[in-house]
Motif scaffolding. Structure first.
Motif, short mmCIF file in Angstrom:
data_model
loop_
_atom_site.label_atom_id
_atom_site.label_comp_id
_atom_site.label_asym_id
_atom_site.label_seq_id
_atom_site.Cartn_x
_atom_site.Cartn_y
_atom_site.Cartn_z
N GLU A 137 -10.87 4.06 -10.74
CA GLU A 137 -11.64 2.81 -10.89
C GLU A 137 -10.85 1.60 -10.36
O GLU A 137 -11.38 0.76 -9.63
N GLN A 138 -9.58 1.55 -10.70
CA GLN A 138 -8.75 0.45 -10.20
C GLN A 138 -8.61 0.52 -8.68
O GLN A 138 -8.65 -0.51 -8.00
N LEU A 139 -8.48 1.75 -8.19
CA LEU A 139 -8.37 1.91 -6.73
C LEU A 139 -9.64 1.42 -6.05
O LEU A 139 -9.58 0.73 -5.02
N ALA A 140 -10.78 1.71 -6.65
CA ALA A 140 -12.06 1.25 -6.08
C ALA A 140 -12.11 -0.28 -6.09
O ALA A 140 -12.62 -0.90 -5.15
N GLN A 141 -11.57 -0.90 -7.14
CA GLN A 141 -11.54 -2.38 -7.18
C GLN A 141 -10.67 -2.93 -6.05
O GLN A 141 -11.02 -3.93 -5.41
N LEU A 142 -9.56 -2.26 -5.81
CA LEU A 142 -8.68 -2.72 -4.72
C LEU A 142 -9.36 -2.55 -3.37
O LEU A 142 -9.28 -3.44 -2.51
N VAL A 143 -10.04 -1.43 -3.19
CA VAL A 143 -10.76 -1.21 -1.93
C VAL A 143 -11.83 -2.28 -1.73
O VAL A 143 -12.02 -2.82 -0.63
N ALA A 144 -12.52 -2.63 -2.83
CA ALA A 144 -13.55 -3.68 -2.73
C ALA A 144 -12.92 -5.01 -2.32
O ALA A 144 -13.49 -5.76 -1.51
N LEU A 145 -11.74 -5.30 -2.83
CA LEU A 145 -11.04 -6.54 -2.44
C LEU A 145 -10.69 -6.50 -0.95
O LEU A 145 -10.84 -7.51 -0.24
N VAL A 146 -10.24 -5.35 -0.48
CA VAL A 146 -9.91 -5.21 0.96
C VAL A 146 -11.18 -5.42 1.77
O VAL A 146 -11.19 -6.18 2.76
N ASP A 147 -12.28 -4.79 1.35
CA ASP A 147 -13.54 -4.90 2.10
C ASP A 147 -14.03 -6.35 2.15
O ASP A 147 -14.63 -6.77 3.14
N ARG A 148 -13.77 -7.10 1.09
CA ARG A 148 -14.21 -8.52 1.05
C ARG A 148 -13.21 -9.45 1.75
O ARG A 148 -13.39 -10.66 1.74
N GLY A 149 -12.14 -8.88 2.26
CA GLY A 149 -11.13 -9.71 2.93
C GLY A 149 -10.26 -10.47 1.96
O GLY A 149 -9.57 -11.42 2.34
N GLU A 150 -10.22 -10.04 0.69
CA GLU A 150 -9.42 -10.75 -0.31
C GLU A 150 -8.07 -10.08 -0.56
O GLU A 150 -7.26 -10.58 -1.34
N LEU A 151 -7.88 -8.92 0.04
CA LEU A 151 -6.59 -8.23 -0.08
C LEU A 151 -6.29 -7.65 1.29
O LEU A 151 -7.10 -6.90 1.86
N HIS A 152 -5.13 -8.03 1.80
CA HIS A 152 -4.77 -7.62 3.16
C HIS A 152 -3.76 -6.47 3.09
O HIS A 152 -2.77 -6.55 2.35
N VAL A 153 -4.01 -5.42 3.86
CA VAL A 153 -3.07 -4.30 3.95
C VAL A 153 -2.27 -4.49 5.24
O VAL A 153 -2.85 -4.46 6.33
N ALA A 154 -0.99 -4.71 5.09
CA ALA A 154 -0.15 -4.97 6.27
C ALA A 154 0.25 -3.65 6.91
O ALA A 154 1.04 -2.89 6.35
N VAL A 155 -0.31 -3.37 8.07
CA VAL A 155 0.06 -2.17 8.83
C VAL A 155 1.13 -2.58 9.83
O VAL A 155 0.86 -3.34 10.76
N ALA A 156 2.33 -2.10 9.61
CA ALA A 156 3.45 -2.52 10.46
C ALA A 156 3.45 -1.77 11.78
O ALA A 156 3.79 -2.34 12.82
N GLU A 157 3.09 -0.49 11.73
CA GLU A 157 3.14 0.30 12.97
C GLU A 157 2.31 1.56 12.82
O GLU A 157 2.02 2.02 11.70
N ARG A 158 1.91 2.10 13.97
CA ARG A 158 1.22 3.38 14.04
C ARG A 158 2.12 4.35 14.79
O ARG A 158 2.56 4.02 15.89
N VAL A 159 2.36 5.51 14.17
CA VAL A 159 3.35 6.43 14.73
C VAL A 159 2.69 7.80 14.95
O VAL A 159 2.05 8.33 14.04
N PRO A 160 2.86 8.40 16.15
CA PRO A 160 2.31 9.74 16.36
C PRO A 160 2.96 10.75 15.41
O PRO A 160 4.15 10.62 15.09
N LEU A 161 2.17 11.75 14.99
CA LEU A 161 2.66 12.75 14.04
C LEU A 161 3.97 13.38 14.51
O LEU A 161 4.87 13.64 13.70
N ALA A 162 4.09 13.59 15.81
CA ALA A 162 5.30 14.23 16.36
C ALA A 162 6.56 13.41 16.06
O ALA A 162 7.67 13.95 16.05
N GLU A 163 6.39 12.12 15.79
CA GLU A 163 7.56 11.27 15.53
C GLU A 163 7.85 11.09 14.04
O GLU A 163 8.64 10.24 13.65
#
Ligand SMILES: NC(=O)c1ccc[n+]([C@@H]2O[C@H](COP(=O)([O-])OP(=O)(O)OC[C@H]3O[C@@H](n4cnc5c(N)ncnc54)[C@H](OP(=O)(O)O)[C@@H]3O)[C@@H](O)[C@H]2O)c1
Length: 187
Positions: A137-163
């Motif tokens: 339930e709490q996770l769903a609340q956090l996802v709703a905040l992300v969807d509304r643009g009220e919580l930002h998930v900082a993605v620093a980098e995208r790395v191929p599986l091989a790395e």
């Protein structure tokens, strides 16, 4: 990481609008969520961050940023706070000093549980060791905040599986900051 921040601030810290919270270690993953969640709630947010992460911590919503590489947080925070959230790998003596920043009735919530959270019973300050638990339930609340643009998930980098081994090695050396997304090969 989001759940840890959420449970620390609200399940344990009982943080509400208008209160003062110190987030020690706001430059990291849990701290970044904690600053945003605390600010969204209407709290006054004091955060510690090194120069490397101070801009992101301010952008996340911190009202005050203390450079922990230049100043002891105990010297920088001069008015009592209601809640301290410690997510920083500080030494036991520094952790032991944090209850002194908290008003009577307030709490210190600590995630670095290899050191027990200190209390100051004489002054009515309670230390709590946080062990995050899964909560859909709490996770769903956090996802709703992300969807509304009220919580930002900082993605620093995208790395191929091989790395992945290299990513683990860099993380172990403390060189990965923020979320890294591991991308599987396309079929
Ligand atoms: N108990 C649980 O259930 C639970 C759950 C999740 C995480 N944790 C623990 O919580 C801690 C935080 O997790 P995380 O993923 O956010 O780690 P992290 O990304 O490594 O963040 C910790 C941050 O603390 C800052 N820092 C380092 N030394 C400091 C100091 N002396 N004073 C203030 N800040 C300092 C660093 O940022 P700057 O140097 O840029 O300021 C660093 O990015 C970890 O120890 C983790 O193991 C526990």
């Amino acid at each position: 990481m989001g759940l840890t921040a959420y449970q620390a601030l609200f399940d344990h810290g009982k943080l509400t609008a208008g209160q003062r919270v110190l987030i020690n270690g706001a430059g990291g993953a849990v701290g970044g969520y904690a600053v945003q969640l605390a600010k969204n709630t209407g709290a006054h947010v004091i955060a510690t961050a090194s120069p490397r992460s101070s801009k992101q911590v301010r952008t996340a919503g911190a009202d005050e940023v203390v450079d922990h590489t230049a100043t002891e947080v105990t010297a920088a925070v001069t008015e009592p706070v209601d809640v301290v959230l410690n997510v920083a790998p500080i030494d036991p003596a520094q952790l032991a000093a944090l209850p002194g920043l908290i008003r009577s009735g307030g709490v210190l919530v600590n995630t670095t549980v290899w050191m027990p959270a200190p209390s100051d019973e004489e002054h009515g300050v309670r230390g709590i060791d946080l062990f995050v638990r899964s909560d859909a339930e709490q996770l769903a609340q956090l996802v709703a905040l992300v969807d509304r643009g009220e919580l930002h998930v900082a993605v620093a980098e995208r790395v191929p599986l091989a790395e992945l081994p290299t990513l683990h090695a860099r993380a172990a050396a403390g060189a990965v900051h923020g979320k890294a997304i591991v991308v599987p090969p396309t079929a």
